[in-house]
Enzyme design. Structure first.
Site, PDB file in Angstrom:
ATOM      1  N   CYS A 263      60.388 -54.430  28.377  1.00  0.00           N
ATOM      2  CA  CYS A 263      60.668 -53.710  27.172  1.00  0.00           C
ATOM      3  C   CYS A 263      62.005 -52.781  27.156  1.00  0.00           C
ATOM      4  O   CYS A 263      63.312 -53.597  27.510  1.00  0.00           O
ATOM      5  CB  CYS A 263      59.646 -52.928  26.698  1.00  0.00           C
ATOM      6  SG  CYS A 263      59.869 -52.451  24.656  1.00  0.00           S
TER       7      CYS A 263
ATOM      8  N   LYS B 158      57.224 -50.913  35.284  1.00  0.00           N
ATOM      9  CA  LYS B 158      58.355 -50.338  34.309  1.00  0.00           C
ATOM     10  C   LYS B 158      59.266 -49.159  34.681  1.00  0.00           C
ATOM     11  O   LYS B 158      58.673 -48.054  34.813  1.00  0.00           O
ATOM     12  CB  LYS B 158      57.595 -50.093  32.660  1.00  0.00           C
ATOM     13  CG  LYS B 158      58.937 -50.013  31.709  1.00  0.00           C
ATOM     14  CD  LYS B 158      58.065 -49.624  30.315  1.00  0.00           C
ATOM     15  CE  LYS B 158      59.134 -49.289  29.250  1.00  0.00           C
ATOM     16  NZ  LYS B 158      58.470 -49.173  27.863  1.00  0.00           N
TER      17      LYS B 158
ATOM     18  N   GLU C  30      54.050 -56.621  26.094  1.00  0.00           N
ATOM     19  CA  GLU C  30      53.577 -55.570  26.563  1.00  0.00           C
ATOM     20  C   GLU C  30      52.637 -54.763  25.879  1.00  0.00           C
ATOM     21  O   GLU C  30      52.093 -55.304  24.805  1.00  0.00           O
ATOM     22  CB  GLU C  30      55.118 -54.484  26.292  1.00  0.00           C
ATOM     23  CG  GLU C  30      54.729 -53.233  26.762  1.00  0.00           C
ATOM     24  CD  GLU C  30      56.062 -52.334  26.638  1.00  0.00           C
ATOM     25  OE1 GLU C  30      56.141 -51.271  27.401  1.00  0.00           O
ATOM     26  OE2 GLU C  30      56.595 -52.472  25.801  1.00  0.00           O
TER      27      GLU C  30
END
Length: 254
Positions: free
Chosen positions: A129, A87, A15
């Site tokens: 993440c 995301k 990331e």
């Protein structure tokens, strides 16, 4: 594992691979509009230069509301975009570290779609993440056909020490997918932020194939889809599951 001439390679970056360590607001200065931005072009060129399929961590892309999407791209070895993913889950969390208060939603806009991409390696599902804490997303990726799931990440040192490995292995076991997790490691922003690292490759049985416990570097493994199909055939959890399939909801208002 040395590279075999002519053999395709998939490279996964963490990331914020190109921009990380300062205040999240600095992402705005580098955000381009749409899918043809300087950062995207540079990553595409790297895929061509090294003749690899490249999962390009995340880069900021303007969302149109004064914030940015945290977007990951999957390029083929010709530099073409095969798919992208923004995301979904934003890290608005209090952590007992030097940063203490994380508020990604001040800078980032949550995504609104799932992404599973056909590749020569298998069907690849994309996540980022904090998504790792939401098993419904991974079940939805498996239902959409994912065989490999990518997790570019920048887990904090505190949360990574507590949960990183167990979450990765759990998601691999639940989905019966290979999980490829590339993670930021070390101190950033003059020690103001510390990330856990421990990049890992986990097989569909939840076994760690390779890992880098700390430090910078790389790791490599060959994935075996025949073994994946064997595991799914012997333990058909997707067919046995009696709960409704997950549905993606609109983001909560902040």
């Amino acid at each position: 594992m040395p590279r075999i001439p002519g053999e395709l390679q998939l490279v996964v970056l963490p990331e914020c691979a190109l921009l990380f360590g300062g205040h999240e607001g600095e992402q705005l200065a580098y955000a381009g509009n749409g899918d043809d931005t300087p950062l995207q072009q540079q990553l595409s060129a790297l895929a061509v230069q090294h003749q690899v399929y490249l999962a390009a961590g995340t880069i900021p892309v303007a969302s149109g509301d004064g914030r940015v999407y945290s977007r990951t791209y999957l390029f083929d070895d010709k530099g073409r975009v095969l798919g992208n993913y923004d995301k979904l889950h934003l890290f608005d969390v209090d952590v007992s570290d030097n940063t203490r208060h994380y508020r990604e939603s001040d800078t980032f806009c949550p995504g609104n779609h799932l992404s599973v991409v056909d590749t020569p390696f298998g069907r690849i599902g994309l996540s980022v993440c904090y998504d790792l804490r939401f098993p419904d997303l991974y079940r939805a990726l498996r239902q959409a056909g994912a065989q490999i799931i990518l997790v570019p990440a920048a887990f904090t040192q505190v949360t990574g020490a507590a949960h990183w490995e167990v979450l990765l292995r759990a998601r691999a076991i639940e989905t019966q997918c290979y999980v490829l997790a590339a993670a930021q490691w070390g101190c950033h922003n003059q020690g103001g932020r510390e990330t856990w690292g421990q990049s890992m490759i986990v097989d569909p049985w939840g076994q760690i194939m390779e890992q880098l416990p700390e430090g910078t570097g790389w790791l490599q493994a060959r994935l075996d889809l025949d073994e994946l199909h064997k595991i799914r055939s012997h333990m058909p959890v997707a067919q046995h599951n009696r709960f409704s399939l997950p549905v993606l909801l609109p983001p909560a208002k902040h």
